[in-house]
Enzyme design. Structure first.
Site, PDB file in Angstrom:
ATOM      1  N   TYR A 171      58.737 -24.382  53.091  1.00  0.00           N
ATOM      2  CA  TYR A 171      59.412 -24.689  51.823  1.00  0.00           C
ATOM      3  C   TYR A 171      58.565 -24.297  50.622  1.00  0.00           C
ATOM      4  O   TYR A 171      59.083 -24.144  49.517  1.00  0.00           O
ATOM      5  CB  TYR A 171      59.751 -26.182  51.753  1.00  0.00           C
ATOM      6  CG  TYR A 171      60.894 -26.568  52.651  1.00  0.00           C
ATOM      7  CD1 TYR A 171      62.209 -26.434  52.224  1.00  0.00           C
ATOM      8  CD2 TYR A 171      60.669 -27.052  53.930  1.00  0.00           C
ATOM      9  CE1 TYR A 171      63.270 -26.764  53.046  1.00  0.00           C
ATOM     10  CE2 TYR A 171      61.715 -27.393  54.761  1.00  0.00           C
ATOM     11  CZ  TYR A 171      63.017 -27.240  54.324  1.00  0.00           C
ATOM     12  OH  TYR A 171      64.061 -27.564  55.142  1.00  0.00           O
ATOM     13  N   HIS A 208      58.995 -31.799  52.235  1.00  0.00           N
ATOM     14  CA  HIS A 208      59.274 -30.402  51.946  1.00  0.00           C
ATOM     15  C   HIS A 208      58.329 -29.822  50.895  1.00  0.00           C
ATOM     16  O   HIS A 208      58.645 -28.815  50.256  1.00  0.00           O
ATOM     17  CB  HIS A 208      60.741 -30.198  51.536  1.00  0.00           C
ATOM     18  CG  HIS A 208      61.684 -30.372  52.676  1.00  0.00           C
ATOM     19  ND1 HIS A 208      63.039 -30.131  52.578  1.00  0.00           N
ATOM     20  CD2 HIS A 208      61.482 -30.765  53.966  1.00  0.00           C
ATOM     21  CE1 HIS A 208      63.618 -30.374  53.746  1.00  0.00           C
ATOM     22  NE2 HIS A 208      62.683 -30.764  54.603  1.00  0.00           N
ATOM     23  N   ARG A 250      77.121 -28.020  50.593  1.00  0.00           N
ATOM     24  CA  ARG A 250      75.867 -27.281  50.755  1.00  0.00           C
ATOM     25  C   ARG A 250      76.028 -25.838  50.289  1.00  0.00           C
ATOM     26  O   ARG A 250      75.115 -25.274  49.655  1.00  0.00           O
ATOM     27  CB  ARG A 250      75.445 -27.320  52.221  1.00  0.00           C
ATOM     28  CG  ARG A 250      74.177 -26.534  52.509  1.00  0.00           C
ATOM     29  CD  ARG A 250      73.800 -26.589  53.975  1.00  0.00           C
ATOM     30  NE  ARG A 250      72.570 -25.866  54.216  1.00  0.00           N
ATOM     31  CZ  ARG A 250      71.954 -25.824  55.394  1.00  0.00           C
ATOM     32  NH1 ARG A 250      72.461 -26.461  56.433  1.00  0.00           N
ATOM     33  NH2 ARG A 250      70.834 -25.128  55.544  1.00  0.00           N
TER      34      ARG A 250
END
Length: 421
Positions: free
Chosen positions: A244, A194, A90
């Site tokens: 988002y 998202h 990540r």
């Protein structure tokens, strides 16, 4: 009833355990299995999970195992919450795209594609093993990018539903602002995972009064601050975008911010180290306050509600999920995966009718759906050219020089997770 959590060694699992304990009348779990390949984490999380159940008087049994096949055998539902590559992967998703001036984020843009390429093959392997062991089990996917992963599962014929906590977060937020209970709030929630907008906020159900104009009028500053977007934008849109959407509506501003502060991955990794120290304390028998900063707020409530409805034990009749479009949004293919309100039952979700969508949102949905098509093709078949095509199609990238450079970066940083590279 037996439930299995794949990725059960996550530091976030105690939030899920707390939800199972508190909401045991909604979802009466007799056996909960936590599956994870990291035995040390699993032991710590499993120990705390058992203490949480004991403190709250839950009679269910909690089992921990790194044997996936044994863990899913006989399960009524399997929850997927895994992270291939961990926080280290990540961290890379959130940093190398910034070198090209593109947003670094783990679920959208180049970082989101990297996560999809790492994740889809692993999830499909897990799902096949679930199907061999128990073909009647539901698979509830909370693993990002949820839209692409859920589509991969549905396309392969699995009994799968995608779950995200954005909608339930808005539901809880709006209920607090309105002074009502969350169950009184029904969202006209539309989009892709998202990439969603709240186009209505109704009291009492799908046919209730739309109080969104009142919410924006009286609480627009508060809502805008939560989204890090200007109030004037919300007033002009007349809807509430998910946070988002800031990556799209304020892309360059976000890039500047991300270049000047620690990555979210590094912050989460530090939290995880602290949480694991806490979990090792045999006196701890509740989820610690620090866990609230870990992310995924209200995930446990959403997961319990969805599992209960799918398994016939209760749950809310209408829930926001990720599922096949099937004509719900006529400007998207039937096999696109959308995130909308749906009626949930033992046969799965049935999307509720959606009012005509403003072209301002429909156009972006169509563009990102096309990207997700190409992203899934790259995840399933591999190849540099497929990665390039997916990146070029993404509205946050869209220039061939960026797509070329990002393709090379993506492959270089993820080679160990890409069988074809």
């Amino acid at each position: 009833m037996k439930l299995t959590v794949v990725g059960g060694g996550s530091t976030y699992t105690p939030e899920l355990i707390d939800g199972f304990a508190r909401l045991r009348d909604t979802l009466p779990v007799e056996e909960l299995v936590l599956v994870d390949p990291a035995p040390e984490r699993l032991e710590l999380v499993g120990g705390l999970a058992r203490r949480i159940f004991a403190k709250q008087g839950h009679p269910g049994k909690i089992v921990t195992t790194f044997d996936l096949d044994a863990g899913v055998e006989g399960a009524d539902a399997v929850l997927l919450q895994l992270r291939v590559g961990g926080q280290a992967a990540r961290e890379q998703d959130e940093t190398w795209p910034l070198e090209c001036g593109c947003v670094g984020q783990e679920t959208t843009g180049a970082g989101g594609l990297a996560k999809a390429l790492r994740t889809v093959p692993v999830v499909l392997d897990i799902a096949e093993r679930v199907r061999r062991t128990n073909p009647d089990a539901w698979i509830i996917d909370f693993t990002n990018p949820v839209g692409i992963v859920t589509r991969a599962l549905l396309q392969a014929g699995h009994k799968a539903v995608g779950l995200c906590n954005v909608a339930i977060g808005f539901q809880r937020k709006f209920a607090g602002l309105l002074g009502v209970t969350p169950n009184d709030v029904h969202l006209d929630h539309v989009g892709l995972n998202h990439l969603t907008w709240e186009t209505g906020v109704r009291l009492g159900g799908p046919e209730g009064e739309n109080v969104l104009p009142k919410l924006l009028g009286e609480h627009g500053d508060d809502i805008a601050a939560d989204l890090s977007l200007p109030r004037v934008l919300l007033d002009r849109l007349g809807v509430v975008p998910s946070y988002y959407l800031r990556y799209f509506y304020a892309h360059d501003e976000v890039v500047r911010e991300l270049r000047t502060k620690p990555s979210r991955a590094s912050q989460v990794a530090e939290m995880e180290r602290e949480l694991l120290k806490m979990y090792a304390d045999p006196a701890l028998d509740e989820k610690p306050a620090l866990l609230a900063k870990r992310g995924g707020a209200y995930y446990s409530e959403a997961a319990v509600d969805l599992a209960a409805a799918l398994l016939g034990g209760g749950g809310s009749p209408y829930q926001v999920v990720n599922t096949y479009n099937k004509g719900t949004l006529p400007f998207l293919p039937d096999d696109a995966v959308i995130e909308v309100q749906a009626a949930i039952g033992a046969k799965g979700p049935t999307p509720l009718p959606v009012a005509e969508v403003d072209p301002l949102y429909a156009g972006l949905m169509a563009n990102v759906t096309a990207y997700e098509d190409l992203a899934l093709e790259a995840a399933l078949r591999g190849g540099r050219d497929r990665v390039f095509r997916a990146l070029l199609s993404h509205p946050l990238i869209g220039q061939y020089e960026y797509a070329e450079a990002l393709t090379d970066q993506l492959i270089a940083h993820n080679r160990e997770h890409l069988a074809w590279a």
